[in-house]
Design an enzyme around this catalytic site. Structure first.
Site, PDB file in Angstrom:
ATOM      1  N   ARG A  52      48.837   8.664  34.110  1.00  0.00           N
ATOM      2  CA  ARG A  52      49.177   8.452  32.703  1.00  0.00           C
ATOM      3  C   ARG A  52      50.191   9.523  32.293  1.00  0.00           C
ATOM      4  O   ARG A  52      49.908  10.719  32.380  1.00  0.00           O
ATOM      5  CB  ARG A  52      47.918   8.579  31.840  1.00  0.00           C
ATOM      6  CG  ARG A  52      48.180   8.636  30.346  1.00  0.00           C
ATOM      7  CD  ARG A  52      46.872   8.773  29.557  1.00  0.00           C
ATOM      8  NE  ARG A  52      47.130   8.782  28.130  1.00  0.00           N
ATOM      9  CZ  ARG A  52      46.961   9.847  27.328  1.00  0.00           C
ATOM     10  NH1 ARG A  52      46.522  10.998  27.815  1.00  0.00           N
ATOM     11  NH2 ARG A  52      47.223   9.763  26.050  1.00  0.00           N
ATOM     12  N   HIS A  78      53.400  10.809  22.527  1.00  0.00           N
ATOM     13  CA  HIS A  78      52.532  11.971  22.683  1.00  0.00           C
ATOM     14  C   HIS A  78      53.209  13.137  21.963  1.00  0.00           C
ATOM     15  O   HIS A  78      53.609  14.121  22.569  1.00  0.00           O
ATOM     16  CB  HIS A  78      52.285  12.255  24.171  1.00  0.00           C
ATOM     17  CG  HIS A  78      51.070  13.094  24.459  1.00  0.00           C
ATOM     18  ND1 HIS A  78      50.109  12.718  25.378  1.00  0.00           N
ATOM     19  CD2 HIS A  78      50.655  14.275  23.953  1.00  0.00           C
ATOM     20  CE1 HIS A  78      49.160  13.667  25.439  1.00  0.00           C
ATOM     21  NE2 HIS A  78      49.475  14.618  24.580  1.00  0.00           N
ATOM     22  N   GLU A 101      46.224  10.453  20.359  1.00  0.00           N
ATOM     23  CA  GLU A 101      45.536  11.316  19.397  1.00  0.00           C
ATOM     24  C   GLU A 101      46.230  11.420  18.045  1.00  0.00           C
ATOM     25  O   GLU A 101      46.688  12.499  17.639  1.00  0.00           O
ATOM     26  CB  GLU A 101      45.357  12.726  19.986  1.00  0.00           C
ATOM     27  CG  GLU A 101      44.587  12.755  21.281  1.00  0.00           C
ATOM     28  CD  GLU A 101      44.194  14.172  21.720  1.00  0.00           C
ATOM     29  OE1 GLU A 101      44.665  15.141  21.098  1.00  0.00           O
ATOM     30  OE2 GLU A 101      43.417  14.295  22.668  1.00  0.00           O
ATOM     31  N   ASN A 153      39.867  10.432  24.617  1.00  0.00           N
ATOM     32  CA  ASN A 153      40.072  11.815  25.062  1.00  0.00           C
ATOM     33  C   ASN A 153      38.874  12.613  24.591  1.00  0.00           C
ATOM     34  O   ASN A 153      38.583  12.657  23.395  1.00  0.00           O
ATOM     35  CB  ASN A 153      41.343  12.415  24.448  1.00  0.00           C
ATOM     36  CG  ASN A 153      42.611  11.815  25.056  1.00  0.00           C
ATOM     37  OD1 ASN A 153      42.546  10.970  25.945  1.00  0.00           O
ATOM     38  ND2 ASN A 153      43.751  12.270  24.574  1.00  0.00           N
ATOM     39  N   TYR A 156      36.860  16.382  24.922  1.00  0.00           N
ATOM     40  CA  TYR A 156      36.791  17.776  25.402  1.00  0.00           C
ATOM     41  C   TYR A 156      35.462  18.445  25.070  1.00  0.00           C
ATOM     42  O   TYR A 156      34.885  19.116  25.890  1.00  0.00           O
ATOM     43  CB  TYR A 156      37.967  18.591  24.854  1.00  0.00           C
ATOM     44  CG  TYR A 156      39.265  18.160  25.504  1.00  0.00           C
ATOM     45  CD1 TYR A 156      39.639  18.671  26.740  1.00  0.00           C
ATOM     46  CD2 TYR A 156      40.072  17.173  24.933  1.00  0.00           C
ATOM     47  CE1 TYR A 156      40.792  18.239  27.383  1.00  0.00           C
ATOM     48  CE2 TYR A 156      41.228  16.739  25.569  1.00  0.00           C
ATOM     49  CZ  TYR A 156      41.577  17.280  26.794  1.00  0.00           C
ATOM     50  OH  TYR A 156      42.710  16.838  27.426  1.00  0.00           O
ATOM     51  N   GLU A 177      41.748  11.366  28.827  1.00  0.00           N
ATOM     52  CA  GLU A 177      41.861  12.814  29.039  1.00  0.00           C
ATOM     53  C   GLU A 177      40.471  13.417  29.025  1.00  0.00           C
ATOM     54  O   GLU A 177      39.646  13.070  28.178  1.00  0.00           O
ATOM     55  CB  GLU A 177      42.663  13.517  27.926  1.00  0.00           C
ATOM     56  CG  GLU A 177      44.132  13.259  27.926  1.00  0.00           C
ATOM     57  CD  GLU A 177      44.865  14.019  26.818  1.00  0.00           C
ATOM     58  OE1 GLU A 177      44.370  15.079  26.350  1.00  0.00           O
ATOM     59  OE2 GLU A 177      45.939  13.545  26.423  1.00  0.00           O
TER      60      GLU A 177
END
Ligand code: FCB
Length: 459
Positions: free
Chosen positions: A90, A134, A179, A301, A303, A367
């Site tokens: 990606r 992005h 995002e 994504n 985290y 991600e």
């Protein structure tokens, strides 16, 4: 290979956790973070060129001018991915390479680069997954209001069509935005990211125009024949004992994006609470229908989860406008070099919640990864912290699949150490180490481990 492979039984034999057959393993990057070549072949300036040159905005004044020099080294980087056995890669397209001032005819030399990259990937047996945006908005569009202007959404759809017309014969999977929460609330409400504006209201205006841009781009891509289209959101479960505090932050982090995209409506509580900043008059008839176009994949994504608590007198967190009285306590758990808590169970919770609340859209982890302070010793990087982070999150993803989540793939962030936005080159997320003086790449221990995970389709 497609993202639509049917799920087969998740087998566990001799202690090995296997992922469904056809599960897609890969890695992710973004244009501004790795390409460099910021003035080559007609590329125009982006908001990150401007922001990184603004004193005090990016760690040590770092910029993406050279980054990982991927623009020139892409063939070596693709070879590296081949050596790791990755199925998919990606990457994002730099809008100002394709349209230097954000509108009008394409700059063919900018598109040529992605053309070469896509061919190189196919030649190595790696499926390209394209992210159209992005964060590197052409500066000329920002000068006309950026994402606070409705026009930017329209220009984005034109740009999406241009990229598709060049790459659509060889690229199957398209992601509109990466995002949008960061673009809107870090970029326009809190000023932590480019373009560095600091008005709470603009966070909401930008959110809407980003989502509108997404919807218009989906229409344009669909009209051009694309059939694997998605958006990538940064989502996080919100933990804490106070249900109202958790719901407020959940609204601003998750539901303000999920609801319009997957249900065609803004969440009523978020709209109400934001009325002190905006009357929402920027939402026009038909917009939500456009934004709620069906999509084929949701990119997740992840985290870390957020933890909140109610605390009288707490000022609002500028990245979440209107959160007076909500505190963000630090749970007592291990942390990465970003200071982010390591709580892999949050990924299981998130994927199961998405399956429950927004059923019917296949999920891909676009991600997931961690920054640690790596040390190179005798040409080797023993990044046990990162390896354990990834292992924990893959186990969490596996648990979600067993619980019924329709998860089709996992893309580690990131292939390479790179320009980590406001943190510059100080934070390393790569599974491959980059020496920024020599541009030498060394796969870290986590990369060698990941190669085995991919080979075994499991842990
Ligand atoms: C995400 C971004 C990505 C990278 C990681 C660490 O928010 O999409 O570019 O910065 O965080």
């Amino acid at each position: 290979m497609t993202m639509s492979a049917e799920k087969s039984l998740v087998l566990e034999d001799s202690g090995v956790l296997r992922f469904p057959e056809g599960f897609v393993w890969g890695a992710a990057t973004a244009a501004y973070q790795i390409e460099g070549a910021s003035r080559e072949d007609g590329r125009g300036p982006s908001i990150w060129d401007t922001f990184s040159r603004t004193p005090g905005k990016v760690h040590a004044g770092h910029t993406g001018d050279v980054a990982c020099d991927h623009y020139h080294r892409y063939a070596d980087d693709v070879r590296l991915m081949g050596d790791l056995g990755l199925h998919a890669y990606r990457f994002s397209i730099s809008w100002p390479r394709v349209q230097p001032d954000g509108s009008g005819p394409a700059n063919p030399r900018g598109l040529d680069f992605y053309d070469r990259l896509v061919d190189e990937l196919h030649g190595t047996g790696i499926t390209p997954i394209v992210t159209l945006y992005h964060w590197d908005l052409p500066q000329t569009l920002e000068d006309r209001g950026g994402w606070t202007s409705r026009e930017t959404a329209e220009r984005f759809a034109d740009y999406a069509a241009i990229v598709h017309s060049r790459l659509g014969d060889r690229v199957e999977t398209w992601t509109t935005l990466n995002e949008p929460w960061c673009s809107a609330f870090l970029g326009y409400a809190s000023g932590i990211h480019a373009p560095g504006r600091t008005e709470p209201e603009l966070g909401f205006v930008a959110t809407h125009h980003l989502l509108l841009g997404h919807g218009l781009a989906v229409k344009a891509l669909r009209a051009a024949g694309a059939d694997q289209i998605g958006i990538t959101l940064n989502l996080a479960p919100v933990l804490g004992d106070d249900a109202e505090a958790a719901s407020i932050v959940d609204g601003l982090q998750n539901r303000i994006f999920l609801d319009p995209v997957l249900r065609g409506e803004y969440p009523a509580d978020v709209v109400e609470r934001a009325r002190r900043f905006t009357d929402w008059s920027f939402v026009q008839d038909g917009d939500l229908e456009t934004i709620g176009q069906p999509i084929d994949l949701l990119g997740v994504n992840f985290y870390h989860p957020h933890t909140v608590a109610a605390r009288t007198g707490e000022p609002a967190n500028p990245v979440y406008p209107g959160t007076e009285g909500v505190a963000f306590p630090r749970p007592d758990v291990p942390r990465t070099a970003m200071g982010w808590p390591v709580q892999p169970f949050g990924l299981t919770d998130l994927l199961l919640r998405l399956s429950r609340d927004y059923p019917g859209t296949p999920l891909v982890i676009t991600e997931n990864g961690a920054a640690f302070d790596d040390v190179v010793e005798d040409g080797r990087i023993d990044d046990a912290g990162r390896l354990s982070y990834l292992d924990g999150h893959l186990r969490a993803a596996h648990a979600a699949i067993e619980g019924g989540a329709d998860l089709r793939g996992y893309l580690v962030w990131s292939l390479l150490d790179n320009f980590e936005w406001a943190e510059g080159y100080a934070k390393r997320f790569g599974i491959v180490h980059v020496d920024y003086t020599t541009q030498n790449r060394i796969p870290k221990d986590s990369a060698l481990w990941y190669r085995e995970v991919v080979r075994r389709n499991g842990l």
